[in-house]
Write an enzyme that holds these catalytic residues in place. Structure first.
Site, PDB file in Angstrom:
ATOM      1  N   GLU A  94      -7.417 -11.856  -3.803  1.00  0.00           N
ATOM      2  CA  GLU A  94      -7.818 -11.621  -2.471  1.00  0.00           C
ATOM      3  C   GLU A  94      -9.263 -12.262  -2.567  1.00  0.00           C
ATOM      4  O   GLU A  94     -10.052 -11.916  -3.447  1.00  0.00           O
ATOM      5  CB  GLU A  94      -7.810 -10.123  -2.041  1.00  0.00           C
ATOM      6  N   TYR A 141     -14.734  -9.641  -2.541  1.00  0.00           N
ATOM      7  CA  TYR A 141     -15.463  -9.931  -1.332  1.00  0.00           C
ATOM      8  C   TYR A 141     -17.034 -10.063  -1.761  1.00  0.00           C
ATOM      9  O   TYR A 141     -17.624  -9.176  -1.148  1.00  0.00           O
ATOM     10  CB  TYR A 141     -14.883  -8.735  -0.211  1.00  0.00           C
ATOM     11  N   GLU A 167      -6.465  -3.134  -7.362  1.00  0.00           N
ATOM     12  CA  GLU A 167      -7.723  -2.570  -7.188  1.00  0.00           C
ATOM     13  C   GLU A 167      -7.701  -1.248  -8.051  1.00  0.00           C
ATOM     14  O   GLU A 167      -8.302  -0.344  -7.563  1.00  0.00           O
ATOM     15  CB  GLU A 167      -8.379  -2.434  -5.944  1.00  0.00           C
ATOM     16  N   HIS A 205       0.885  -1.145   0.007  1.00  0.00           N
ATOM     17  CA  HIS A 205       0.241  -0.086  -0.102  1.00  0.00           C
ATOM     18  C   HIS A 205       0.901   1.286   0.052  1.00  0.00           C
ATOM     19  O   HIS A 205       1.287   1.754   1.233  1.00  0.00           O
ATOM     20  CB  HIS A 205      -0.881  -0.008   1.334  1.00  0.00           C
TER      21      HIS A 205
END
Length: 678
Positions: free
Chosen positions: A285, A261, A191, A131
């Site tokens: 993820e 998710y 992302e 990050h």
């Protein structure tokens, strides 16, 4: 992982310092070649091993877990009081891949390298993400959009200089891993397509700017820093527009993936668009569904069933090479134990201790592709299911000593010394007229002298004379092989009298062995709904300026497409669609709707036109779409996953919704072609 990071940052601030139905056949796997021509042998071997997992007869998927943030929450020791330890004690398994994040939004820390090196020595794979701190700091934060993004490629600018300093810190950590010959699944700038309010500073940038930054980063790390141990992972956010729009190109990425998710994993969007790029695919993820994409809602805590992911991978995402569960309340350790156990003990899942990079099978060339819908003819989970054998020594039996899917297969003993073909087959009338191919997994036991090796043919017999048609001989061994017989051109498919596998021992083979068959499936072909070669095919338009017309100026297939003029200034969505009215159409049993979409090169498209492939179903014509991808004058293939869409037997409308960008001006045109369903 923007929503997971917020909790991690809060925790770190408080406690610093602290010490992750019917199975579709695998998509055709590619013998993967790294994007980096100087990739280390270890990195090349790891990439190729991952790429071939979906093509194995026993179809495998590597398991993974996020170990945490370096210098804060990271732990790769499954034997101590860590979340990995909880996964192990709950499921009886330890993930084969562990990930570390070098950055938590404000600093770069590479101290997790010691744990990653130890993990690699245990036989596991490792992944690194970061990050990255906003290079506009101290003004900018992790979730503050960077307006000067294009300057990252220029180290003479303020933000470019800061970005280069960040890359130097990351490179120093990766060089420590390279020195220990540890390949790294390296996942930067993930992302990037996020549209959430608290998206990362690198998300939602102009496509060309993002591609330029990625390529510049790739060149800097591989050439200037000499990092050739990296496997580059491009990872978009699922259920979000444009997952493939920021793709830097085949020469700059090795794996494509999704961070996902979803409350219903089987209905997640983005898989088809990414597998169409021709690279190995991963779920980089996965985790429990999130509230506003930031934190798991209270109602969902400890209640998510990760077993849904095993089912979804089998049914909807068979090209998946690995999945990586996030940690904390999103991860395997904090959700329902039964679900975590189901995923980690699924027959396809490869865990620590079963990673064998030397066991790379040879695979036919060709990019991964969405699998055709299939019907299971025989899975042997309930018995021999009417199958018999001919010229066998003993059997056949239902056994659980080997299976390509599920837990059972069909087995017969054979006498290799007799030099006779042995048949495992089912003699019963079957109608295969609606199918494009049939497939079966075949295997021989490791015992007996196989000499030059046993070959197997998948065959059918059809019509009143029982005419024979087979797949051709394929070498099979104890690892198993997938046999496929295309059905095009075979007569009397409505009258199939026998389906089976013919095992032929090699000359000189001696002794006793066994043969196995499993997962006999029939695949339905892709159906063309409209290609506009004969006219507008009943399609109309809404909120267009003119049209629609059948035109010849562009086509993705054939000679014609459907076109309508649009006025960008009006900022109105333009829709090209087919409305079935009261008649409806039936798409039940179908898994994927696809169409090609394009915009004309004229007009000011501003940030780019977004195209959404959609369907409306049921008595109220409820709307379902693919979240959209940005399209331009080159054309883009759109995919809509139909899993989870209700009332597919009552489709009242399907079409493409074109959404102009804010600030777009002038007149342009939009096009649709090659509308298909699988």
């Amino acid at each position: 992982m923007l929503r997971r990071l917020r909790t991690a940052l809060i925790s770190a601030a408080l406690v610093l310092p602290l010490p992750a139905g019917v199975a579709a056949p695998a998509a055709a796997a590619t013998a993967a070649t790294p994007a980096d021509p100087q990739a280390t042998p270890a990195a090349s071997q790891e990439l190729n091993w991952l790429a071939q997992l979906p093509n194995r007869a026993d179809h495998r998927v590597l398991s993974g877990f996020f170990g945490g943030y370096s210098g804060s929450t990271f732990s790769a020791d499954e034997k101590v009081a860590s979340q990995l330890s909880t996964v192990r004690s709950t499921t009886g398994q330890t993930p084969g891949l562990v990930a570390c994040d070098y950055g938590a939004g404000s600093t770069i820390d590479t101290s997790c390298n010691a744990g990653l090196i130890d993990w690699a020595r245990q036989g596991g794979l490792v992944s690194v993400s970061f990050h990255a701190p906003n290079p506009a700091r101290p003004v900018g934060g992790l979730y503050v959009h960077l307006n000067d993004f294009s300057q990252l490629t220029d180290p003479t600018t303020a933000v470019g200089k800061q970005w280069r300093a960040t890359l130097d810190q990351v490179a120093a950590g990766l060089q420590q891993l390279a020195a220990q010959n540890v390949p790294v699944l390296f996942r930067p700038l993930h992302e990037m397509n996020s549209t959430y309010q608290q998206a990362f500073w690198w998300s939602g940038q102009q496509h060309a700017d993002f591609v330029a930054v990625w390529r510049n980063m790739y060149t800097y790390l591989t050439q200037s820093k000499g990092l050739h141990n990296l496997i580059w992972v491009y990872s978009a956010l699922c259920d979000t527009p444009d997952p493939a729009g920021y793709y830097p190109g085949a020469a700059y990425a090795d794996v494509v993936g999704l961070d996902c998710y979803a409350s219903d994993p089987a209905a997640a969007q983005g898989y088809d668009a990414l597998t169409a790029l021709g690279k190995p695919f991963a779920f980089a993820e996965i985790g429990a569904p999130t509230d506003n994409n930031l934190n798991p809602p209270a109602a969902d805590k400890n209640t998510f069933d990760f077993g849904q992911w095993a089912t979804a991978i089998h049914h909807r995402y068979p090209a998946t090479t690995y999945f990586l569960s996030w940690n904390d309340s999103w991860g395997l350790a904090d959700q329902t134990p039964a679900g975590a156990t189901a995923l980690m003990n699924d027959p396809w899942t490869v865990n620590l201790g079963n990673v064998d990079l030397a066991a790379t099978p040879t695979a036919a060339a060709g990019p991964p592709a969405p699998a055709d819908p299939v019907d299971l003819l025989s899975g042997f989970e309930t018995g021999t299911e009417g199958w018999t054998a001919y010229q066998q020594l003993n059997g056949p039996w239902q056994v659980n000593e080997w299976a390509s899917q599920g837990t059972h297969s069909l087995k017969a003993d054979v006498n290799l010394s007799a030099q006779r073909q042995v048949f495992l087959n089912r003699t019963a009338k079957t109608d295969l007229s609606a199918y494009a191919s049939i497939s079966a997994a075949a295997r021989t036991a490791p015992w007996g002298n196989q000499a030059g090796g046993t070959t197997a043919k998948l065959y059918v017999r059809t019509g009143p004379t029982g005419a024979w048609y087979d797949s051709g001989a394929t070498a099979v061994g104890s690892n198993g092989a997938m046999l496929t017989l295309p059905l095009a051109g075979i007569p009397d498919l409505s009258d199939v009298t026998e389906i089976g596998v013919d095992f032929t021992p090699a000359p000189g083979a001696t002794g006793q062995s066994s043969v196995y068959v499993d997962d006999v499936t029939a695949a339905r072909p892709t159906a063309l709904l409209e290609d506009f070669e004969t006219g507008t095919d009943g399609w109309t338009a809404y909120q267009q300026l003119n049209g629609p017309w059948q035109v010849k100026e562009w086509a993705s297939h054939g000679s014609y497409s459907l076109k309508a003029d649009v006025m960008l200034d009006q900022q109105k969505e333009a829709v090209l669609n087919r409305n079935y009215g009261g008649a409806r159409t039936d798409l039940s049993g179908r898994l994927t709707l696809a169409a090609d979409a394009r915009t004309a090169p004229w007009g000011n498209q501003a940030g780019g036109t977004l195209a959404k492939l959609y369907i409306r179903t049921g008595p109220n014509c409820a709307w379902y779409d693919d979240r959209g991808q940005f399209v331009d004058s080159n054309g883009t293939r759109l995919f809509l996953n139909l899993a989870g869409v209700p009332d597919l037997d009552q489709v009242c409308e399907l079409g493409v919704d074109f959404v102009p960008a804010p600030g777009a001006t002038g007149q342009s045109s939009v096009y649709v072609d090659d509308v298909t369903v699988r």
